[in-house]
Every structure is written in C-alpha cells, then in structure tokens.
Design a protein around this motif. Structure first.
Motif, mmCIF file in Angstrom:
data_model
loop_
_atom_site.group_PDB
_atom_site.id
_atom_site.type_symbol
_atom_site.label_atom_id
_atom_site.label_comp_id
_atom_site.label_asym_id
_atom_site.label_seq_id
_atom_site.Cartn_x
_atom_site.Cartn_y
_atom_site.Cartn_z
ATOM 1 N N ASP A 167 9.080 0.167 5.709
ATOM 2 C CA ASP A 167 10.082 -0.900 5.694
ATOM 3 C C ASP A 167 9.458 -2.171 6.247
ATOM 4 O O ASP A 167 9.178 -2.259 7.441
ATOM 5 C CB ASP A 167 11.290 -0.476 6.547
ATOM 6 C CG ASP A 167 12.478 -1.412 6.337
ATOM 7 O OD1 ASP A 167 12.314 -2.438 5.643
ATOM 8 O OD2 ASP A 167 13.560 -1.106 6.871
ATOM 9 N N GLU A 168 9.240 -3.125 5.403
ATOM 10 C CA GLU A 168 8.602 -4.393 5.775
ATOM 11 C C GLU A 168 7.369 -4.207 6.653
ATOM 12 O O GLU A 168 7.304 -4.722 7.766
ATOM 13 C CB GLU A 168 9.613 -5.298 6.490
ATOM 14 C CG GLU A 168 10.508 -6.014 5.527
ATOM 15 C CD GLU A 168 11.455 -6.976 6.241
ATOM 16 O OE1 GLU A 168 10.972 -7.772 7.052
ATOM 17 O OE2 GLU A 168 12.661 -6.919 5.960
ATOM 18 N N SER A 177 17.069 -1.581 4.244
ATOM 19 C CA SER A 177 16.778 -0.723 5.403
ATOM 20 C C SER A 177 17.816 0.380 5.521
ATOM 21 O O SER A 177 17.497 1.526 5.848
ATOM 22 C CB SER A 177 16.777 -1.554 6.685
ATOM 23 O OG SER A 177 15.805 -2.553 6.623
ATOM 24 N N GLN A 193 11.141 -0.711 10.069
ATOM 25 C CA GLN A 193 10.978 -2.150 10.203
ATOM 26 C C GLN A 193 10.730 -2.522 11.654
ATOM 27 O O GLN A 193 9.850 -3.305 11.967
ATOM 28 C CB GLN A 193 12.255 -2.818 9.691
ATOM 29 C CG GLN A 193 12.197 -4.319 9.650
ATOM 30 C CD GLN A 193 13.430 -4.884 8.954
ATOM 31 O OE1 GLN A 193 14.269 -4.150 8.454
ATOM 32 N NE2 GLN A 193 13.526 -6.190 8.920
HETATM 33 MG MG LIG Z 1 15.569 -4.289 6.601
#
Ligand SMILES: [Mg+2]
Ligand SMILES: Nc1ncnc2c1ncn2[C@@H]1O[C@H](COP(=O)(O)OP(=O)(O)OP(=O)(O)O)[C@@H](O)[C@H]1O
Ligand SMILES: Nc1ncnc2c1ncn2[C@@H]1O[C@H](COP(=O)(O)OP(=O)(O)OP(=O)(O)O)[C@@H](O)[C@H]1O
Ligand SMILES: [Mg+2]
Lengths: 532, 310, 321, 376
Positions: A185-186, A64, A106
């Motif tokens: 991100d995710e 991240s 995220q």
């Molecule tokens: Mg992360």
C-alpha cells in the motif's frame, strides 16, 4: 505459526500465470462502511496469478480499506473473497497469513523499539522460547536477503532505520511468512528514486518466483513502469480495469479524478531579487555527538525556488528545523533579511514566524497538525498568538472560523467544514490545510518539506501551482523533497545534500535524474562545487 | 419511659480493636442487660460528625454519645442547638450544661504498664509504637516512659510513630516493621497505642519471642503468652454509664476525669497473662497504683504543659 | 553500626517483597498496554482471600491459591472493562480499588464477625521464616556469618519467590515468544494484529500474569508478613509499586532496584526516628517519615533520565476509528 | 447482516445509556443488599431521598459535589496537557493550609470582603506551588509526574501533621486543630445566605464555595477552549512535537497546566477550611483528590461532564451516609462497595451496554416504522 517454508518449491513446479488457472485473488461485491461512510461499494477485483496488479485512486477512494479487508484487518460487511479460486473466509490477519497473503501497510506496522529480527519473527516464532526462533529467523533472513538482494542489519532497532530500510523489513516480514500474494500500500511514498528502483527490482524478482503482487500507488509513472494490470477506484467504487500495456498515464489520471489533469507544470523563468536567506557554515550536532548538518552554506533569493535533493536522513529535516527555529544551532549561523542568527542567539519558532518565515513541515501529522483539533484550530497552529485571532485573554472564535473557511475555499480543502476534526480529513486535504495556513500569510521565506507525500495527483497539481505562484509573488522558497520529479519540476536551482553536507549544486535546466541520483549517493564527479 | 440512646463512632470504626470497639462493647453490654437498642453511626469524613450528631438529636435520640476528641467541636455546636438533648463526649471536654465530658488519665494507666514492661525487660530497653504523632499518643508515651524509668532509672524507651495519614491506624505491616526494628535494637517489651496497627506489633512480638502490651480494651487474648498485659482505658464503662445513668435517671452533666482512682484506667490481668506476671511485679505495680491513687506518686500529664518533662 | 545496617538491609527485603511482586505485576500489565492503578485493590483482595482461607482451612498453600485466584479474577474484570469494552483504564483501576476496599470488610464482617478482620492464623497456616542449613552454626563467624544467617537465611518462602520472580520476569519478557509479543503489543498493537496475533488474547494473558503476581503479594501481606487480614492493610503500597515500576522504566531489574531502594529508605527512616542530631537536636518525626518520599523525588530528579512508557499504554485498541 | 446505519438520537447516548449503567450498578448492589436482608428498593429510595429528598439532603449532596468539582477540574486541566496528576489530594491539603494560615493571620484585623479574595488567592497559590514542584521536575528534569505527585501526597500529609501538632495546635488541646476562625474569616453557609433573603433553609455544610465551584467550571471551560493558554495546553497535550513546531515551549506549558491544576485542587481548602470547619485540622481532604481522578475521567475531562459526575458522587456520598444511618445492617463499608460498583459500571464499563442498547433502540424504532411501510 509453523516454520516459514521457502516458497520457490511451490512456485517451481507450477506454470507461471496460465490463462486457464483461476485468479490468484478474486473479490466479489465487497462492501464496507465505517459508520456513515461507505468506504467500499460492491467492489469487484480479479488479479491474475504471478502478475503485478496496480490499484490507483484519489485519497480516500477506498484502496487501503479494500486491501485491509483482503488482509483480514477489517472485516467486510458483505462480499466474498476467493484465493486461488477457493472461497476463503478471512476474519483476521491470521487467516490471511494462512492463505498466503502478506501485506506492507501504508503506515508501517513495525515495533519501533524492537530489533529487525524481532519484528520479523513476531507472530511467526518457531517455539515458545526465543533463542531457537532467533537463530532460525536469522538463517532464513540471510537466505531471503541473498535471494532477493534485500539487505538490512538484523540487529538494528526498527525505529532507527531510515524509511527505505523499514520498508524492506516489512517486505521481509511478509516473505518470511511465506507470502504468495504480496500487497503493498503506497510503498514508494517515502522512498528515494534509488530506493524505489531497488524496490521494483525486488518486486520483479518476486514476480519471477511466482508471487502475485498488488501495488497501490499515486504515481502513474510507477504504474506504467512495473504493473501488468491496473484497476482504478473512485469514491469507494471500482470504476475501471485496464491492461497496463493498453492504457496511458493521461487516461488513468482522467479515470481517477474524473477530469483532465495537467501532469506537469509550466512555470515562468524566475525573477530572482535580493538575497533573503544566507546560510553560512551552519552546523548542528545531535545529542549523540553526530554532526547532522555539517558546515552548510548557501543562499536563497526572493522570487526563486531552491530545491534540496537527497536521500532522506541526510540532514535535510534538521536543516529545515534549524532554519525554522525548532533546533538550536551548534555553530555557524544564517542571516535572514540582514538579521543574523548564530549559536549563541536562541531561536524559537514563534520569533521566526514573526520574521515572516513560514514552514510546511515534512510530516504533517507528527508536527504540522493536531489530529484531535477542529480544522479551524489546526489552521492557526503557530499563529495562535496573532492579534487577528486572539485578544488579551480570549481567542476570537468568529475570526478564526471565518479565516479558516476562507482558506478552505481558497485552497479547495474538502469537506469545507472548519468544525470537522482534523483527523477526519484525508491526507491530501490535511496537506492543503497546512499549506493554506503557511502560504496565506505572505511569507518572505517559505520552508517546505515533502509537500506532496502521499497526496493524490489532483492535489499534487494544486499544491505545486501554489508553490510556484508564491515564488512569482516574490517569496523565497526552500524546498526539501525526496521526489526527484518534484524537485526538478519546481526548483530553479537544486542543491544536493549528503551526510549533512551540501555536495553539489545544479541549475534546474541542467538537472536530470541520473545526475542527481549519482550526486545523492555522493558518487558524482565534482561538478559545480559547493555553493557559497 | 425508655430512653432512645445513640452513639456516633469516629473514623476508626466500631471494630478498630481498641478505642471505638471499647465503646461498642460498652453499649452492647447495655443493650444486652436492658434490652434497649441504640442507634449508631460510623463517620467517614470530618463533616459527617456534625451531621450524624444532629441527625441523632433530630430523631429524638437521648442521650447521644460522641466518641473521640475530634467530635468535640461538632458536639459543642449540636448540643447548643438541642439544649434538651443529653450528650456525652469521650476524650474531650465540652463545657455545656447538657454535655457530659469524660476524659481519662491515660498517663496513669500507661505508667503502670511502663513499670511492668521495665520490670519484665531483661535488656533494660522497652519500646513504644504510636499510631500518629498527636498529643493524645504523646500522652500515652510520656506516661509509659515515666513508669519504665520509675522502676529502672536507666531504662531506655524507644519510640516510633507509624505514619502521617489515617492509614497509620490500620497498618499492621508497618507496625510489624517498627516492632522488628525495635527488637533489633534490643527491646524486649513493646507497647502499642496505634489501633489496628497494633495487630502487627503483637504478631511480630510473638514471632520474635518478645512481649507486647495492648491498649484501650483488654487485648490479652489476641496473642496469649505474648501479651504481657493491656493498658485498660474504660471507654466501655464510660459509654455504658452514659446510657445507664440516663436510663436510671442518674444523669449528670459536667466533666468526669477517670483515672486509676475511679477505675477508669488500669491494667489487665487474666488467665491469658497470669503466668507472665510474677508476684513481685504484681506487688510493685499494686503499690505504685495505690500511691498514685493516694496522691503520693504523681504522674506527669503531657497535656498539662505539652511536654514530657517530669 | 554495621549490624544496624545489616538489619536495615534485612528489613529492606521484607518491605520490598510485596512492592517487587506488585511492580512485576504492573510491568506485565503495562507492557501489554493496559495501565493498572488497581494493583492496590488486587493485592488487598488477595490478602483478604488468603487470610480467610488460611483461617478456615489452616493451609497456607490453599490460601496462596485462593489469593491468586481472587486477584486473577479482578485482573480479568479489569480486562473485561478495558480490553473487551474499551473502558477507561484508570477509572477501572480506581473502581476496583474502591470496590475491594469496601467488599473485603463487608465479607469479613459477614463471615468472621470481627469487624472485617480475619482471625489470626496459626503458624502452620502461614509462610514462616525458613532457616537455611547451617545458619545457626555460622552465625558467629565474622562478616560471612551475619550475612548468611541474617540476610540470606531466615526469610519466608514468598520473599525468595519474589526475588526469583524478577529474573523469571526478565526471562519471560525478553527471552520468550510470549514476552516478545507482550512487548510488541504495548508498543504497537497494530503490528501485533497484522502479524496474525490476537491483541485481546495477549492482553488478557498479561492481565492473568498481573493477577497471579498481585495474588502472591497480597498473600504475603496477610499470612507471611502478618497473620491476619486488617482492612485496608495495603496502605498505599500498590501505588508505591506503581511508582517503582515507572522509576525502573518498565524494566524488571531496575524496577526491582527501585523497590529495594524504597524499602531501604523506609527501613532507614524507621531506624532514624528519635535519633538526635548534634546541635540541631531531635529531628521531627514527620520529617523522617517523609524522608523516603523526599529522597525518591530527589533521586528521580537527579539521576534518572526521562522514562518513556510503552507507547500504546492507556489507549484502548480500536481498529476502526 | 449489518443494517443500514440507522440514526441513534443523542438522548440515547447522553441520558439512556448512563442511566442503564447506573441501574446495573444498583442491580448488583441490590443483590448484595438482598443477601443481608435489606430491601434493595427501600435502600434505593433511601439513597435517592437522602441525597435529593429535602433541602438539607440537597445541601449535603451539593457540598460533596463542590469538592469533587474542584478536584475533578484539577485532574482535567492537567489531563488536557497530557499530564496525569495523582497529586490532587496533597494539593488540596496544602491549599487548605494556605487558606488556614492566611485566615489565622488576618481574621482579627481584616474584614470579610478582603479576607475572601485573599483566601482564594492563597489556596490557589499554595495548591499551585505544591503542584509546581512536580511539574518543574517533569518539565526540566524528566521525572515522571505520576511518581512525584504520589510522593508529594505523602510529603504533604507529613508536613500537615508536623504543623498541626507542633505549631498550629491550640495550647492544651487534645485535638490537633487550630483555633476557630473569627466570624469574618468564615465563608457564609448557604442557609445563611438564603436567610438574608428571607428564605428558610435547613442548615447544611453547603456554603458559598459552591458558587465559586460553578464559576470555576465556567472559567476552566473558557480557559481551556477559549484562551490561547488553553490552546497551547491542548496542543502540547495532544501532540508535543506539533507544539514545538508552533513555537510553544512544552516545559512552560507543563508548569502552567500543573499550576492551574494545583490551584483548582487547592480550592477544596476554601470549601472545607473556610466554609465548613472554620479551622485548620487534619485529613479534611478525605480522599476527594483521589476520587477527582474518577470524576474527571467519567466526565470526559469536560466541565459539564465533571459537574454531572460530581453530582453522582455527591449523591453516593450523602445518600450512602443516609442509607448507613437508616439501615443498621448497612455498614459504611457496604456504602463504599456500592460506590465502587457505580464507578465500575458507569465509568469503566460505560461502553458495555452501548451496542446492545443501540441495537434494541433500532429494533424498537424500526418496529414502529415497518408496519407503516407495509401499508404504504
Ligand atoms: Mg490508503
Ligand atoms: N479506520 C477507519 N475508520 C473510519 N473510516 C475509515 C477508516 N479507514 C478508512 N475510512 C473511510 O474509508 C474511506 C476510504 O479510506 P481509505 O483509507 O481506504 O482510502 P485510500 O483510497 O486508501 O486513500 P489514500 O490514497 O489517501 O490512502 C475514507 O473515505 C474514510 O472515510
Ligand atoms: N473517523 C473518520 N470518520 C469519517 N471519515 C474519516 C475518518 N477518518 C478519516 N476519514 C476520511 O478518510 C479519508 C482518507 O482518510 P485517511 O485517514 O485514509 O487519510 P489518508 O488518505 O490515509 O492520507 P494519506 O494517504 O496521505 O496517508 C478522507 O476522506 C477523510 O474524510
Ligand atoms: Mg489512507
């Protein structure tokens, strides 16, 4: 910000991903420290234009951070960024947007109490007065929705949308700004399989239009399914690059964790005993008068894991909150080891804990932990009245600390420091801490919500093993998860929830992804009926 | 030898446009006349009174003047500790051999301005704006009411108090609203005994074309043409005399009650308001004043029985 | 009776004016995520600056400009402490209130030698009541007459400004780009930052809006409602405005209504003083003086649901933990 | 670019930076003083000497400190529950009322040793009751605590004026004050206490309540960080949903925290009414409740920080009064201005000098090391 230009024109007359064209993104020797923590160490990364590039790594590996640097959210201490072969200084998100980069974070960056349109135009309005911006945004939104099959209600409040929809809003935000490079991100951490599938279809169509995509995920299956290339990070360093076609899940897992990982658990057949929890016609109606849990009936026996599958927002969260005493019952009730709870009888979480009901909440940071507490304090949350920790007046610090150290050792929580602030543990380790707290008290009923959300595969393996060994020790386990993999590999029986009702039950060995997916959308033929 | 006088002002501060400022003017006058400078302190909380008085005494100040009834307990304590230092307290009585207590018959002065107000009023309604509902202010109000009723038995006296916190003495905005509400109910002369709050009352009287009466010092100059008169309470004289008597060797302890007879209270007439005061009014007020001095007319003192029945 | 009510409403407008201006000021600040209990101080400083300039130059407009400039200066100081240096917003507000309370008097004594008061300013240097055309003529017409001539006509310019500021604030907050960003930055500064907008820049702009409005409020106090500066003349109105803004749940129109309600209760309380109730006799003054506050509490407890502050307010924005 | 993260010793953070901040405040104040022809250095000396230079000065400084400790702790306890209690002023006022009423009833019949604990309980009970109403309204009716506590300050002052003027005043007295308490209703002054041990100390308003303030610091610390009620308060304050999850009723916690907060504020009444004035009177709170907000936040809501911040404020109050006393040109408003500057620089702008000082420290510390490295 000028008007968002449709991107296809650019993409149309440009040959897609040619070998000789410069990389869409090139990071050279990126270095970033947060105080004493060196989150990125001389990281290099090169992403081909028009490719989907996966990045994997354990919790806290620095993924991240790296992407936030690329997006200008953080500034690197050292290193260079080249976009499309051109050296670019990215000091703020504004620079990144100007360079054609969009990012889905995220943790979503939405303003909860603003509408979808407002969220999308934020920062990209077409003039000082909103009326015209709104019209333009709506038109563009309609186009994007059509082109990419991304429909959301433009007037809904962002905070009230289900997470899957929120994510779409984030993607629309990036596209609206004309992103040619999209970082996610995710993104799938909070999505159902159907939503994930849909997302991948969207990514695929974006790729076809020439968008370069960077995808961070913990799920190797997804890496294998959609990426062209993959990079692995560990401890702040970039340790490997692979072409997806030339690698395997096992290799990636080993690169990530630095050891061999079991990707599936093998468990014994259940030794189901007496009924621990019997739910009968349990209902909950929220303040707006909407029935969130609607006449639900089922039972859980000692020594079995009952999984509840469903698209998030179909009443699973409320069901867990009812059973753990957080929410009041509207009608119906349940009995727990013979003790009956119903609408009249007021419940509270403390009383439920006394009955040896443990609860791992779905959202650890929102309700399972207190970020500002030392780990040892978070590790007694809910049990703080226990005589083991507290006398008549004062709490027993030594006992609490020793207890926490023991749990940390048992559950491999890292770093093993009871005095460290809860917020300073990674997501996986926070989750282990919660699990340790709840499991280590030998509950008769364990309520678990989303036990592995956002957790890396090493930790997932560990958490799953612990849940199964709880079952083997004779506890009844009720598991709520939107991860079908997780449901299928852990549960002995699977219930499917839809709009507050239980719409079906499947024994684990008969379950497959397609069947459950259909049931979750309430599109399956009535099979086994409602469990009684 | 020259004296080393000192004065301890109270919370309103020496520029409160009325009471403390009156004392300030008195001691300034002494300084100008004699060239003797004085020590001074303005208290900001209850505890500092005693501290300041004691500090003055310790430094050898003599005499020490304390301004305001609130200083009475502090003077009593400190005067006992320093029996050789001379103290004077204004507005309260402290019965000690080294303390001079100066109190005023505010009701008499207020009676006169109440008469003027009622004589000048066309509506028969006169107003009073007090700072806070405390006995001292009730004493002002009671005298004023008697004066008004004295000349016009059916006169109506409207009363308002500003507030309940110390801010009440410094709230011209609220003073203005109170005055406006009284004007709205037909009042055409308003008397303010409310410190800095009065500024707002006078301004509003001017803006509304009504008349106002000042308090403590001569405030006629604040709004010439609007200020009907001011009720004078000669704290300046009291403070001046305390210094002067000590300087001249005429110091006396004990209680001084200053009323009309002693010129301790009165009403102000100067070039700013001479056009507003007709000869008739003048005559009536002078007559009443003479009667009061002569004891033929008695003005009820609120403090005598804590009520305004007369 | 009716006329009395009319006068109360009239007084309500006057009393509510500075509250409304301050409440809107607070709204800009808090919507951007900066808690401002320094409304009181800014208003007081503006009141002083306006009165001082009016006394010296004789121009109400210059005075207004001075009041606004000083208030904006203090708002920027607040921003410098809380936005740039991430200081505690409440402490900064308290510091500004205390600083101004002292400094206005110190400067007042130094410049005018009147114990911290400014000289009274003449009517030419004030904002005085404006009589609307025909107000005199229709005054005697029943109902419409008094409504027009007493309620609508006869206030000073700043009163009208205050009531125009409310729809303007509403329009800015809900209908402009700045407003959109303002609302966003108070809820989720991360969202604003990642959208490529400077969080600090936005918050500073909000502080300037806040300063401008407090400046008008202070000017109103010293040279429209009154004609001079008296020390600490704001007498807690900044706090009342803050309460009204919260009461209105950080929304312009409800906040204005809260200010009006407070002004009305105050006006009623003034007129109730000395009124005798049958059987009970005269009501103690203090009870009536406390009435607006008691009623506010009762209303708050009875009818207004939970007020939710902008989520990010009070928290300095830091990217890196 | 950014040097390798060097170690900044703790003393830089806890001692040097605050000192620099206060120095900055005095620098700006110095400019103001200099413009009115007062020597800033002499003024500083007067403030410091006047606050700490001799026993009486210390007595006064600690007397103010006592009040700030009480109100600062009050704000802090509420803050830990996520509540912003602006009502310390009113709670202190009503707490004092409780003390005063109690002593007026008891002082003719009960001995000091009974009156003392009852008074402490009364001040706590009255202060707590005055805080409990806003707390109840916040917890069960959703009223915003900031509004209600502001309103309750005003209501408290109206109530006090009513009672003092109509009920408690001594007949025939000009001053709205109650009669003086009998000796057994008075808290001994510290100079008297020292006198019992044969120590000669100049008189000052400092009384035994300073000891109670110190005890309260310890009690509050223990309560917040060592008891389960404190644990519950901190949980609800930091994360209400987590509190509900843990079986804690946030509404009861809100009421509890506010009651403790109000009780602490009420102890100002012990210091002022029972300790100093020995009678009930108006305005004895003198803004200590409001200043408590700044004290608490500057002290980072921790008793140790609160004691330090209270000392700073005590120093400003006492030293400032001495400055006004010694320098005729310095008015009390100038002292207020200096106080405002100190809060601004050492409170609001506390972090302004952090970076520059740390960088300077690293450069100086590095400067000592580098030559050694070159030799080696
Ligand atoms: Mg992360
Ligand atoms: N805002 C921040 N402040 C301080 N340290 C941070 C911050 N963000 C990240 N870190 C540090 O950077 C390191 C990398 O964190 P990062 O969030 O990039 O990990 P990640 O690979 O994204 O993990 P995950 O898979 O859990 O999302 C962490 O170990 C942490 O110490
Ligand atoms: N303030 C901090 N100082 C030092 N290290 C930190 C700090 N905050 C977080 N960390 C470290 O950050 C790493 C990851 O933290 P982070 O906040 O990114 O959690 P997370 O990985 O994002 O959780 P999830 O992936 O489940 O969302 C951990 O190794 C943790 O020790
Ligand atoms: Mg992370």
């Amino acid at each position: 910000m000028s008007d968002p230009r449709p991107r296809q024109q650019d993409g149309a007359d440009r040959p897609a991903s040619e070998a000789q064209s410069p990389p869409a993104i090139e990071l050279r020797d990126i270095d970033k420290s947060f105080g004493p923590v060196r989150a990125n160490k001389n990281v290099c990364l090169s992403v081909r234009p028009g490719a989907i590039h996966g990045i994997i790594g354990e919790n806290g590996a620095g993924k991240s951070t790296l992407m936030s640097i690329l997006y200008g959210f953080y500034e690197a201490d050292r290193g260079e960024i080249l976009i499309g072969g051109k050296q670019t200084r990215i000091r703020s998100s504004r620079d990144a947007i100007a360079a054609g980069i969009g990012m889905v974070h995220q943790h979503f960056m939405l303003v909860d109490n603003m509408s979808v349109v407002e969220n999308i135009m934020l920062g990209a309005e077409s003039g000082a007065i909103l009326t015209s911006s709104v019209a333009a945004a709506r038109a563009e939104l309609e186009r994007l929705e059509r082109d990419y099959n991304l429909d959301v209600d433009p007037d809904a409040l962002a905070g009230e949308l289900p997470v899957g929809q929120q994510q779409r809003v984030e993607i629309l935000k990036a596209l609206y700004r004309g992103a040619e490079i999209l970082i996610l991100d995710e993104p799938t951490g909070v999505l159902t399989p159907q939503e994930t599938e849909q997302l991948f279809r969207i990514l695929d169509s974006l790729r076809k239009q020439g968008v370069t995509i960077v995808l961070i995920t913990h799920k190797l299956r997804e890496i294998m399914a959609v990426t062209d290339d993959v990079s692995v990070m560990r401890g702040g360093e970039m340790i490997a690059h692979r072409s997806t076609a030339e690698t395997s899940k096992e290799e990636l897992a080993e690169l990530m964790v630095g050891r061999k990982v079991l990707l599936s658990i093998d468990k014994q057949a259940p030794q189901a005993g007496a009924t621990v929890l019997a739910v009968e016609d349990l209902s909950f109606v929220d303040r707006a008068g909407v029935p969130r849990v609607d006449k639900v009936s089922f039972a859980v026996r000692a020594g079995e894991i009952v999984g509840i599958a469903g698209v998030s927002g179909n009443g699973q969260s409320e069901l867990l909150e009812l059973l753990s005493g957080i929410k009041p019952i509207t009608s119906g009730g349940f009995s727990l080891m013979g003790e009956r709870f119903s609408a009249g009888r007021s419940l509270d979480p403390a009383a439920m804990r006394d009955l040896k009901v443990a609860h791992v909440p779905e959202d650890r940071l929102r309700s399972g932990l207190v970020r500002t507490f030392a780990a040892e304090e978070s590790a007694i949350l809910g049990y703080h009245r226990d005589p083991a920790y507290t006398g008549r007046i004062f709490m027993d610090r030594d006992a609490i600390q020793q207890d926490c150290a023991r749990k940390m050792a048992d559950f491999d929580v890292r770093p093993q420091n009871p005095n460290l602030k809860t917020a300073n543990f990674s997501g996986g380790n926070q989750q282990k801490l919660v699990l340790a707290r709840e499991i280590s008290r030998d509950p008769r009923l364990l309520l678990v919500g989303q036990p592995t959300r956002g957790v890396d595969i090493g930790a997932i393996e560990f958490i799953h093993r612990n849940i199964v060994s709880m079952r083997d020790a004779g506890s009844a386990v009720l598991l709520v998860s939107v991860e079908l993999d997780e449901i299928m590999s852990l549960s002995d029986r699977i219930l499917v929830m839809f709009e507050g009702r239980i719409v079906g039950e499947v024994p684990a060995h008969e379950a497959n992804e397609r069947l459950l997916g259909l049931m979750m959308a309430n599109a399956a033929p009535e099979r086994s009926g409602v469990a009684g | 030898a020259e004296i080393d006088p000192a004065v301890v002002f109270d919370m309103g501060g020496k520029f409160d446009k009325s009471f403390n400022e009156g004392v300030f003017n008195g001691v300034e006058k002494f300084k100008k006349e004699t060239g003797i400078s004085y020590r001074e302190f303005e208290v900001t909380n209850e505890t500092q009174r005693e501290q300041a008085l004691r500090r003055m005494a310790q430094r050898g100040a003599d005499p020490v003047v304390g301004v305001g009834f609130a200083q009475a307990p502090a003077i009593e304590k400190v005067a006992k500790e320093f029996p050789d230092t001379r103290f004077a307290i204004i507005d309260a009585v402290v019965d000690l051999p080294n303390v001079r207590s100066v109190v005023f018959k505010e009701h008499e002065g207020s009676f006169l301005v109440g008469m003027i107000a009622a004589l000048k009023s066309e509506s028969g309604k006169v107003g009073f704006v007090g700072g806070m509902d405390i006995p001292l202010i009730r004493k002002f109000a009671c005298g004023y009411e008697q004066g008004a009723k004295h000349v016009n038995g059916s006169a109506e006296v409207l009363q308002n108090m500003t507030g309940t916190t110390p801010a009440a003495w410094n709230d011209p905005t609220r003073g203005s609203e109170l005055a406006k509400s009284q004007f709205g109910r037909g009042v055409d002369v308003v008397y303010a005994a409310a410190g800095g709050t009065g500024i707002g009352v006078y301004q509003t009287a001017k803006d509304s074309g009504k008349l106002a009466i000042g308090v403590d010092s001569n405030q006629n100059h604040l709004q010439p043409g609007t200020m009907l008169t001011s009720m004078l309470k000669r704290v300046d004289v009291a403070a001046y005399n305390a210094f002067k008597d000590a300087n001249d060797g005429n110091w006396s302890a004990g209680i001084q009650v200053l009323g009309l007879a002693e010129d301790g209270v009165g009403w102000a007439l100067d070039e700013n308001n001479k056009d507003l005061i007709s000869a008739d009014i003048m005559a009536a007020v002078e007559a009443a004043s003479a009667d009061i001095v002569a004891g033929k007319l008695s003005v009820h003192d609120y403090m005598s029985d804590n009520s305004c029945t007369y | 009776m009716l006329f009395n009510l009319l006068l109360s409403v009239d007084a309500t407008f006057r009393v509510a004016t500075p509250l409304i201006l301050c409440a809107m000021a607070g709204l800009f600040s808090e919507r951007s995520g900066v808690v401002d209990i320094g409304l009181e101080g800014k208003m007081l400083a503006a009141a002083f600056a306006a009165a001082a300039v009016a006394a010296v130059t004789g121009s109400a407009w210059l005075a207004l400009a001075a009041g606004m400039a000083v208030s904006v200066g203090l708002a920027l100081l607040h921003g410098f402490a809380c936005i740039t240096h991430r200081g505690d917003q409440v402490v900064s507000g308290v510091a500004i209130n205390i600083l101004v309370s002292g400094l206005t008097v110190v400067l007042g004594i130094a410049w005018f030698a009147r114990g911290g008061q400014t000289p009274s300013v003449s009517n030419e240097a004030r904002f005085t009541p404006i009589t609307w055309p025909g107000a005199e003529a229709v005054a005697d017409v029943p109902i419409i007459g008094p409504l027009y001539s007493e309620l609508l006509s006869g206030h000073n310019l700043l009163v009208y400004v205050a009531f125009l500021i409310v729809p303007l604030t509403w329009w800015v907050v809900y209908r402009t780009r700045f407003g959109l960003r303002l609302r966003a930055v108070g809820e989720n500064p991360n969202a604003v930052d990642t959208a490529g907008i400077s969080v600090s820049g936005l918050r500073y702009r909000a502080m300037i809006c806040c300063g401008l409005l407090c400046g008008i409020a202070g000017t109103y106090l010293s040279i429209a409602q009154n004609a001079a500066f008296v020390r600490d003349m704001t007498a807690g109105q900044g706090y009342i405005a803050l309460a009204a803004m919260i009461f209105g749940k950080w929304r312009p129109v409800p906040a204005m209504l809260a200010c009006l309600m407070f002004g009305f209760l105050d006006a009623i309380a003034i007129r109730l003083q000395g009124v005798e109730v049958p059987v009970i006799g005269p009501i103690p003054v203090q009870l009536i003086q406390a009435l607006p506050y008691v009623l506010t509490v009762v209303l708050l407890a009875g009818f207004i649901g939970r007020a939710v502050a902008p989520k990010a307010s009070g928290i300095p924005y830091v990217k890196e933990r | 670019m950014a040097a390798a993260p060097g170690k900044i010793p703790r003393w830089v953070d806890v001692a040097l930076i605050p000192l620099v901040n206060i120095a900055l405040a005095f620098l700006v104040s110095g400019v103001i003083l200099w413009t009115i022809d007062v020597n800033p250095l002499t003024a500083l000396e007067t403030i410091l000497f006047g606050a700490f230079g001799y026993d009486e000065a210390i007595g006064y400084t600690l007397y103010y400190t006592t009040n700030f400790v009480f109100t600062g702790l009050a704000v802090a306890v509420a803050f830990h529950a996520g509540l912003f209690n602006i009502g310390g002023e009113g709670q202190a006022y009503i707490g004092g009322l409780g003390v005063g009423l109690g002593i007026l009833l008891m002082d003719s019949s009960l001995p000091f040793l009974l009156i003392l604990p009852i008074s402490i309980l009364l001040s706590a009970a009255f202060g707590a009751a005055w805080a409990a109403i806003p707390a109840y309204l916040q917890a069960y009716r959703g009223s915003h605590i900031v509004i209600t506590t502001i309103m309750f300050n005003f209501i408290a002052s109206a109530l006090m004026v009513y009672l003092m003027v109509n009920v408690l005043i001594q007949p025939g007295s000009m001053s709205p004050e109650s009669r003086e308490f009998a000796p057994q209703g008075q808290l001994p002054f510290m100079h008297e206490v020292f006198g019992w041990f044969g120590l000669e100390v100049t008189r000052s308003p400092l009384n035994l309540s300073v000891v109670w303030a110190a005890i309260c610091c310890v009690l509050v610390w223990a309560f917040i960080w060592r008891t389960r009620w404190g644990y519950e308060i901190r949980t609800v304050g930091a994360n209400e949903t987590a509190g509900v999850y843990a079986g804690i009723d946030p509404r009861r916690v809100i009421v509890l925290a506010m009651c403790v907060s109000g009780a602490l504020a009420g102890f100002v009444g012990i210091n002022e009414v029972m300790g100093v004035h020995h009678r009930l009177l108006l305005n004895f709170t003198a803004g200590y409740g409001f200043t408590g907000i700044a004290v608490s936040l500057m002290g980072r809501n921790h008793p140790i920080g609160i004691v330090l911040a209270s000392l700073l404020f005590g120093m400003l109050y006492q030293g400032g009064a001495e400055l006004a006393f010694e320098e005729p040109k310095v008015t009390r408003e100038l002292v207020v201005t200096i106080q405002g500057l100190v809060i601004l620089f050492s409170g609001a702008l506390a972090y302004m000098m952090k970076r520059p000082i740390e960088r300077a420290y690293l450069r100086i510390a590095g400067g000592f090391q580098r030559p050694a490295e070159q030799e080696g």
